[in-house]
Motif scaffolding. Structure first.
Motif, mmCIF file in Angstrom:
data_model
loop_
_atom_site.group_PDB
_atom_site.id
_atom_site.type_symbol
_atom_site.label_atom_id
_atom_site.label_comp_id
_atom_site.label_asym_id
_atom_site.label_seq_id
_atom_site.Cartn_x
_atom_site.Cartn_y
_atom_site.Cartn_z
ATOM 1 N N ALA A 184 0.856 -1.187 0.000
ATOM 2 C CA ALA A 184 0.000 0.000 0.000
ATOM 3 C C ALA A 184 0.886 1.229 0.000
ATOM 4 N N SER A 185 0.512 2.228 -0.785
ATOM 5 C CA SER A 185 1.321 3.446 -0.853
ATOM 6 C C SER A 185 0.429 4.663 -1.046
ATOM 7 N N LEU A 186 0.933 5.775 -0.590
ATOM 8 C CA LEU A 186 0.266 7.068 -0.728
ATOM 9 C C LEU A 186 1.244 8.013 -1.417
ATOM 10 N N SER A 187 0.809 8.611 -2.506
ATOM 11 C CA SER A 187 1.684 9.517 -3.248
ATOM 12 C C SER A 187 1.028 10.881 -3.383
ATOM 13 N N ALA A 188 1.873 11.886 -3.414
ATOM 14 C CA ALA A 188 1.389 13.267 -3.500
ATOM 15 C C ALA A 188 2.223 14.034 -4.504
ATOM 16 N N ASP A 189 1.545 14.866 -5.271
ATOM 17 C CA ASP A 189 2.196 15.762 -6.230
ATOM 18 C C ASP A 189 1.770 17.171 -5.841
ATOM 19 N N SER A 190 2.707 17.931 -5.268
ATOM 20 C CA SER A 190 2.327 19.217 -4.676
ATOM 21 C C SER A 190 3.345 20.297 -5.022
ATOM 22 N N ASP A 191 3.039 21.497 -4.579
ATOM 23 C CA ASP A 191 3.898 22.650 -4.807
ATOM 24 C C ASP A 191 4.500 23.096 -3.484
ATOM 25 N N TRP A 192 5.831 23.160 -3.421
ATOM 26 C CA TRP A 192 6.544 23.624 -2.236
ATOM 27 C C TRP A 192 7.268 24.918 -2.577
ATOM 28 N N GLY A 193 6.670 26.028 -2.214
ATOM 29 C CA GLY A 193 7.316 27.315 -2.446
ATOM 30 C C GLY A 193 7.627 27.572 -3.902
ATOM 31 N N GLY A 194 6.714 27.172 -4.777
ATOM 32 C CA GLY A 194 6.940 27.379 -6.196
ATOM 33 C C GLY A 194 7.740 26.283 -6.866
ATOM 34 N N HIS A 195 8.066 25.221 -6.123
ATOM 35 C CA HIS A 195 8.818 24.095 -6.677
ATOM 36 C C HIS A 195 7.956 22.836 -6.614
ATOM 37 N N ARG A 196 7.931 22.113 -7.697
ATOM 38 C CA ARG A 196 7.151 20.886 -7.730
ATOM 39 C C ARG A 196 7.834 19.812 -6.882
ATOM 40 N N ASN A 197 7.019 19.092 -6.089
ATOM 41 C CA ASN A 197 7.540 17.999 -5.276
ATOM 42 C C ASN A 197 6.607 16.805 -5.386
ATOM 43 N N ARG A 198 7.191 15.655 -5.707
ATOM 44 C CA ARG A 198 6.439 14.414 -5.773
ATOM 45 C C ARG A 198 7.001 13.462 -4.728
ATOM 46 N N ALA A 199 6.123 12.918 -3.901
ATOM 47 C CA ALA A 199 6.560 12.067 -2.796
ATOM 48 C C ALA A 199 5.659 10.847 -2.696
ATOM 49 N N ALA A 200 6.228 9.756 -2.192
ATOM 50 C CA ALA A 200 5.461 8.530 -1.966
ATOM 51 C C ALA A 200 5.987 7.844 -0.717
ATOM 52 N N VAL A 201 5.077 7.324 0.087
ATOM 53 C CA VAL A 201 5.432 6.519 1.250
ATOM 54 C C VAL A 201 4.550 5.274 1.221
ATOM 55 N N GLY A 202 5.063 4.200 1.786
ATOM 56 C CA GLY A 202 4.255 2.992 1.754
ATOM 57 C C GLY A 202 4.794 1.891 2.625
ATOM 58 N N VAL A 203 4.025 0.821 2.661
ATOM 59 C CA VAL A 203 4.372 -0.361 3.433
ATOM 60 C C VAL A 203 4.154 -1.590 2.561
ATOM 61 N N GLU A 204 5.014 -2.575 2.723
ATOM 62 C CA GLU A 204 4.896 -3.819 1.980
ATOM 63 C C GLU A 204 5.102 -4.983 2.936
ATOM 64 N N ILE A 205 4.231 -5.982 2.843
ATOM 65 C CA ILE A 205 4.324 -7.183 3.674
ATOM 66 C C ILE A 205 4.241 -8.385 2.751
ATOM 67 N N SER A 206 5.133 -9.335 2.939
ATOM 68 C CA SER A 206 5.086 -10.554 2.138
ATOM 69 C C SER A 206 5.327 -11.764 3.021
ATOM 70 N N ASN A 207 4.761 -12.871 2.609
ATOM 71 C CA ASN A 207 4.913 -14.109 3.354
ATOM 72 C C ASN A 207 5.048 -15.251 2.361
ATOM 73 N N GLY A 208 6.112 -16.029 2.492
ATOM 74 C CA GLY A 208 6.351 -17.122 1.566
ATOM 75 C C GLY A 208 6.564 -18.443 2.273
ATOM 76 N N ASP A 209 5.971 -19.501 1.746
ATOM 77 C CA ASP A 209 6.173 -20.872 2.228
ATOM 78 C C ASP A 209 6.747 -21.686 1.082
ATOM 79 N N PHE A 210 7.812 -22.417 1.372
ATOM 80 C CA PHE A 210 8.527 -23.120 0.321
ATOM 81 C C PHE A 210 8.938 -24.496 0.827
ATOM 82 N N ALA A 211 8.364 -25.540 0.239
ATOM 83 C CA ALA A 211 8.700 -26.921 0.585
ATOM 84 C C ALA A 211 9.461 -27.541 -0.579
ATOM 85 N N VAL A 212 10.591 -28.175 -0.273
ATOM 86 C CA VAL A 212 11.468 -28.695 -1.319
ATOM 87 C C VAL A 212 11.872 -30.128 -1.001
ATOM 88 N N MET A 213 11.768 -31.003 -1.973
ATOM 89 C CA MET A 213 12.342 -32.349 -1.911
ATOM 90 C C MET A 213 13.584 -32.341 -2.800
#
Length: 723
Positions: free
Chosen positions: A362-391
């Protein structure tokens, strides 16, 4: 030239440059873009593989190569391996254990992340297959460390396979039938159906089979995708897709072994060995696998993506992916010449995988103006879970005559008699959980100067259980890691279509593959990498010519080596590095003539490495790493005739098969050509591959001294229909 769908991700950011349809009929959804379109257009489109900020390729301080569906069709690239080999600076091989394993910028295998629709696939060398290229909208290759985006294992870059998606532009159908050398056949369909203005469906199916260019190596592969795109409102878009892939290689080809030069009937200079062995050209089509060998896989992906434009410049995105796969290898995979008997001693292998994992991001991104300068930012979190059985089972079977092999049958029943000895009959169970936080920011210091920064924190938790079925020994261990990866970059516009860029980035990679980590290697920390890169991207001549140049340096520390004071002790103290340059050019010289060229030259070395016995490998080149790659391709579309002709050459320089550099594989140049006749409803095309019938090796096979040889000269005839 051939054509394909307009990429839906691109459509969201404005239409591509106008171009003529491939056939004589009015343009349909499936043939509205051709490779004769303005080459510079792709650099102005978003490059989601390289950033989560919606940056275009021009705004990205890294080299990003894209192989589009249009290029795939024009060149007759049947699978992802052929498509990756069309990307500048990339070498991909048909290694039987993991078809599609790639090498770039001096690193290979687990140092390159595999993404499917932008989602990182855990343990990339295990997941990769030779996927049918019909399924993909494009394939993007991000060069250089990418751990800040995709976590551990992205030391040399990332490969993103981007599937086709539903389109709202109208109903459309595409189909393909192909036949060719070695009994090859290919069938594919692609159907798109909008249902009103808010819902669109797409179904894609492909199947290919071949008798193989080596004795008794028939194979088949099937891909299928069903995808839905829903726009419940102007601010929300939902994508849901289910992908299926399966392949079956029967008695797979695991490579051709070296034999003594005195015994060779047609010795070649393909491989130079330190002990006088050669690769015998007369064995080019011999298969030494057992008659009852099998190799197959089945994989399913569930992909969902929700995008919500919350307000002006503020967007939320949530992606969930679930993967389930089973794979089997029951083969004789290794063949070694026995000087006493004059036969090839053979090993047997029974390996089975049962792998499942899910990823939530999940992520949140913003495209905004900072004092007349364009700023693009993104923050987020990622979770993964893996199960692996091998012979994993290892044994031996009867030896064979290299020139007249009576391959016979092997015992694959799961017994100690078939797989005797400690470590040869082992079951593994692994669980890998990863919790990640990431942030990225692009700030315009001025209209011409962009600064980019990224940061990623991972918490990796690994649990493993190892049971030796022969000795009864059971080992359990747990391990955790907390790497921090980051990058800083900048892009400066010398002109609207000329950008200078530079970046410094860090990355991490495990010692081996995390799901297969041994108890001995579990005591080691992650290896660390760092990279510096600078380059230029430019479009000139009114956008008809795209040029690119980059120079880079990558270093990986903490690789496992032998203690210089005690050669019996393994420690983390080794270093591997590469430095090089890459040049690319794509030009629409006239309305009819298009030329593409690329060159990659690098110096890859083990800077510090000692192996068993304290042998120093410093200065040696890592295996499966050619230090020169070059491509040249031209196509011409006639105006007076509905005809397009194309030809190309790919050069791969010499490479080594082992750390000791005792096995040197000669370079090669492979020539291809095509001729395509445009029809009112599609196109009929003839492709010629390896026209010079070059004898070359793609990769090392089951062992370092046996080599997977490339296909001889071949042809294919295809009919593609767009309705």
């Amino acid at each position: 030239m051939p054509s394909g769908f307009v990429p839906s991700a691109y459509a969201q950011n404005g239409p591509p440059a106008p171009a003529e349809s491939a056939g004589g009929a009015a343009p349909k959804l499936l043939d509205k873009v051709t490779v004769e379109g303005t080459p510079t257009a792709s650099r102005d489109r978003p490059a989601p593989t390289a950033s989560r900020l919606g940056l275009s390729a021009r705004e990205t301080p890294a080299a990003l190569e894209t192989v589009t569906q249009e290029q795939i069709q024009a060149r007759g690239l049947r699978g992802s391996v052929e498509a990756l080999n069309a990307a500048p600076g990339v070498l991909a091989g048909q290694l039987p254990s993991s078809p599609g394993t790639a090498s770039m910028r001096g690193f290979s295998g687990g140092a390159i992340a595999l993404l499917y629709d932008g989602v990182r696939q855990s343990a990339a060398p295990l997941v990769t297959r030779d996927f049918d290229s019909w399924s993909f909208e494009r394939i993007e290759v991000l060069k250089g460390p990418a751990s800040v985006l995709y976590g551990e294992g992205a030391l040399a870059g990332a490969i993103n396979l981007v599937p086709k998606r539903p389109d709202f532009d109208g109903r459309a159908f595409a189909g393909l039938i192909g036949v060719g050398s070695f009994g090859s056949q290919r069938y594919a369909v692609d159907f798109n159906e909008p249902i009103g203005e808010r819902l669109a469906l797409r179904a894609i199916v492909s199947h290919r089979r071949s008798d193989g260019y080596v004795d008794d190596t028939a194979s088949a592969a099937t891909s299928a995708t069903v995808a839905l795109r829903w726009r419940p409102s102007d601010a929300v878009e939902v994508d849901i897709a289910l992908d299926h892939f399966e392949d079956d290689y029967d008695t797979a080809y695991w490579g051709t072994p070296l034999i003594p030069a005195a015994l060779a009937r047609d010795p070649s200079s393909l491989v130079r060995s330190s002990d006088g062995r050669v690769l015998d050209r007369s064995l080019r089509r011999r298969n030494y696998n057992v008659d009852n060998g099998l190799q197959d896989s089945r994989g399913d992906w569930l992909r969902t993506r929700v995008g919500w434009q919350i307000g002006d410049g503020l967007r939320f995105s949530n992606e969930f992916s679930y993967y389930d796969a089973k794979r089997r290898w029951w083969n004789s995979e290794t063949y070694a010449f026995n000087a006493r008997s004059g036969l090839l001693d053979r090993g047997t292998t029974r390996i089975e995988h049962d792998q499942r994992f899910w990823v939530e991001r999940a992520s949140l991104s913003a495209d905004s103006d900072w004092g007349g300068h364009r700023n693009r930012a993104a923050v987020g979190v990622e979770i993964s879970n893996g199960d692996f059985a091998v012979m994993r089972r290892f044994g031996t079977t009867a030896p064979v005559d290299p020139f007249a092999p009576q391959r016979g049958l092997a015992g694959f029943a799961d017994t100690a008699a078939n797989f005797p000895g400690a470590g040869n009959r082992v079951d593994f169970d692994s669980r890998t959980r990863v919790y990640s936080l990431f942030a990225e920011d692009a700030f315009n210091l001025s209209e011409r100067w962009l600064l980019l920064a990224g940061l990623r924190y991972d918490r990796i938790e690994l649990e493993r259980r190892i049971e030796d079925r022969n000795t009864g020994a059971i080992t359990r261990f747990e391990r955790s890691y907390e790497p921090l990866s980051w990058r800083l970059g900048t892009v400066y516009d010398l002109a609207p279509t000329t950008q200078l860029y530079a970046q410094y980035s860090t990355a991490v990679a495990p010692v081996g593959s995390l799901p297969l980590l041994s108890l001995a290697n579990s005591r080691f920390e992650l290896t660390h990498g760092r990279s510096a890169e600078a380059g230029i991207k430019s479009s000139v001549w009114n956008g008809r010519v795209d040029l690119g140049a980059s120079a880079y340096w990558i270093e990986q520390d903490d690789i496992v080596t032998r203690d210089p004071r005690n050669a019996n002790l393994s420690v983390q103290g080794g270093t591997q590095s590469s430095r090089g340059i890459e040049l690319t050019a794509a030009a629409a010289l006239t309305r009819a003539l298009r030329v593409e060229a690329s060159l990659a030259a690098l110096d890859a070395r083990f800077d510090k490495l000692r192996e068993a016995g304290g042998i120093d490998r410093a200065g040696n080149v890592p295996p499966n790493v050619p230090e020169r790659l070059a491509q040249l391709r031209a196509s011409y579309r006639f105006d007076a005739l509905p005809l397009t002709v194309g030809a190309g050459a790919r050069y791969v320089g010499p490479w080594y098969a082992d750390n000791a550099n005792r096995l040197r594989v000669a370079g090669r140049t492979v020539w291809d050509a095509s001729v395509a006749y445009r029809l009112p409803f599609g196109e009929i095309a003839l492709y010629g591959r390896n026209l010079g019938d070059a004898l070359y090796a793609d990769w090392t096979g089951g062992a370092a001294d046996q080599f997977v040889l490339g296909a001889p000269r071949s042809v294919e005839l295809t009919l593609r229909v767009n309705l």
